[in-house]
Design an enzyme around this catalytic site. Structure first.
Site, PDB file in Angstrom:
ATOM      1  N   ASP A   1      57.748  28.911   8.272  1.00  0.00           N
ATOM      2  CA  ASP A   1      58.300  28.140   7.151  1.00  0.00           C
ATOM      3  C   ASP A   1      58.092  28.930   5.858  1.00  0.00           C
ATOM      4  O   ASP A   1      57.001  29.463   5.610  1.00  0.00           O
ATOM      5  CB  ASP A   1      57.612  26.777   7.048  1.00  0.00           C
ATOM      6  CG  ASP A   1      58.245  25.898   5.983  1.00  0.00           C
ATOM      7  OD1 ASP A   1      59.144  25.122   6.326  1.00  0.00           O
ATOM      8  OD2 ASP A   1      57.825  25.997   4.817  1.00  0.00           O
ATOM      9  N   ILE A   2      59.137  29.015   5.032  1.00  0.00           N
ATOM     10  CA  ILE A   2      59.032  29.714   3.755  1.00  0.00           C
ATOM     11  C   ILE A   2      58.315  28.810   2.754  1.00  0.00           C
ATOM     12  O   ILE A   2      58.741  27.672   2.511  1.00  0.00           O
ATOM     13  CB  ILE A   2      60.425  30.098   3.224  1.00  0.00           C
ATOM     14  CG1 ILE A   2      61.153  30.979   4.248  1.00  0.00           C
ATOM     15  CG2 ILE A   2      60.307  30.818   1.884  1.00  0.00           C
ATOM     16  CD1 ILE A   2      62.592  31.299   3.864  1.00  0.00           C
TER      17      ILE A   2
ATOM     18  N   GLU B   1      64.545  25.834   5.840  1.00  0.00           N
ATOM     19  CA  GLU B   1      63.861  27.099   5.617  1.00  0.00           C
ATOM     20  C   GLU B   1      62.886  27.438   6.747  1.00  0.00           C
ATOM     21  O   GLU B   1      61.964  28.234   6.578  1.00  0.00           O
ATOM     22  CB  GLU B   1      63.102  27.070   4.280  1.00  0.00           C
ATOM     23  CG  GLU B   1      61.953  26.089   4.215  1.00  0.00           C
ATOM     24  CD  GLU B   1      62.347  24.721   3.700  1.00  0.00           C
ATOM     25  OE1 GLU B   1      61.479  24.042   3.123  1.00  0.00           O
ATOM     26  OE2 GLU B   1      63.530  24.326   3.874  1.00  0.00           O
TER      27      GLU B   1
END
Length: 315
Positions: free
Chosen positions: A180-181, A223
């Protein structure tokens, strides 16, 4: 389209006549000539050929043997063959067609008939090639995320299901990593969605560059990405995930004039694990680990089952 035609005929004068008749047809780029079936098959293997004109009666490897050999190769079986035969060889015409030939032309040749049959077979071949290319593009689109060009969620889970079943069957290791960003919404809010999309693409590319041959990367959603690591236990998956994390943390997104720094958090789960009996449970373990990684400060890799992961500082 530019086409290559291969003429296989043991009589040189006939080869030259055929070549002379068809050389000026539209879209014929190159004409290859062979005096027997053996040389013809060698040329076929060494060149991209779109149409073959082949005599039936030749010394050594005759036309029937050539057709049988060509049809035995799946990569060559779609190339059309026009057999060259005399007026009196009716049985040979039938036999040639049964061996995989697409059409025949009788000797002596009528120039109009020969060119017409060549045109038709090349047109069919080109249409088939275009159809195969279109089907291949459609197949790729159906399994690919349109933005990042990694696998989409549906196909990622199809592969994960297969790898999970294989790991259980052979009692081998399998890991799944959720990526996950961090603070991605801030990137979109501050720099706009176009920049945010580019960050997604860049992160996908950075992770893809670190994949080993059997590993599989897909976009999980938003994301988030998922990585399948076959034959990899929890400890090994942590090492791999850390490579992803470090690579992203060191990378400068955006442009040289306005660089953007971002990080990723990762959750790792693996089988065999007594708590994991299904693919959904494996994904949930990885997702829970990702949630822990974010709660513990982000920019870190967290293992499932409460296993300790080294803490790292945010750059």
């Amino acid at each position: 389209m530019s086409n290559t035609v291969l003429i296989i005929e043991d009589t040189e004068s006939i080869r030259k006549d055929v070549s002379e008749i068809i050389k000026n047809l539209p879209n014929i780029k190159r004409i290859l000539e062979a005096g027997n079936g053996i040389d013809g098959f060698r040329m076929l293997l060494e060149n991209q050929v779109d149409l073959i004109l082949c005599d039936l009666v030749m010394p050594g490897m005759d036309g029937f043997k050539f057709l049988s050999l060509k049809e035995s190769r799946s990569d060559l079986s779609d190339i059309p063959v026009i057999i060259l035969t005399s007026q009196t060889e009716t049985k040979d015409k039938i036999k040639g067609l049964e061996h995989g030939a697409s059409d025949y032309v009788t000797k002596p040749f009528d120039e109009g008939e020969l060119t017409a049959r060549v045109r038709v077979q090349l047109k069919i071949k080109n249409l088939q090639d275009e159809l195969r290319a279109s089907n291949a593009r459609l197949a790729e689109i159906s399994v690919t995320d349109p933005l990042t060009h990694v696998f989409n969620r549906r196909y990622l889970f199809e592969i994960l299901e297969k790898e999970f079943d294989r790991a259980l069957r052979y009692k081998s290791s399998l890991s799944f990593v959720m990526v996950d960003i961090d603070f991605f919404k801030r990137v979109n809010d501050r720099f706009g969605h176009q920049v945010g999309d580019q960050v997604l693409v860049d992160v996908a590319n950075l992770v893809r560059e670190e994949l080993r041959k059997p590993d599989v990367l897909g976009r999980y959603g938003g994301e988030e990405f998922g990585v399948i690591l076959p034959e990899t236990d929890l400890k090994g998956a942590w090492v791999v995930a850390e490579r992803y994390r470090t690579r992203v943390a060191e990378y400068r997104f955006g442009t040289a004039h306005s660089p953007i720094r971002t990080t990723i958090s990762l959750g790792v789960a693996a089988v065999p694990d007594s708590k994991v009996r299904t693919v959904d449970e494996l994904v949930k373990e990885a997702d829970d680990s990702l949630y822990q990684a974010k709660n513990l400060g982000r920019n870190r890799t967290q293992l499932s089952s409460g296993s300790e992961s080294p803490a790292v500082s945010v750059p």
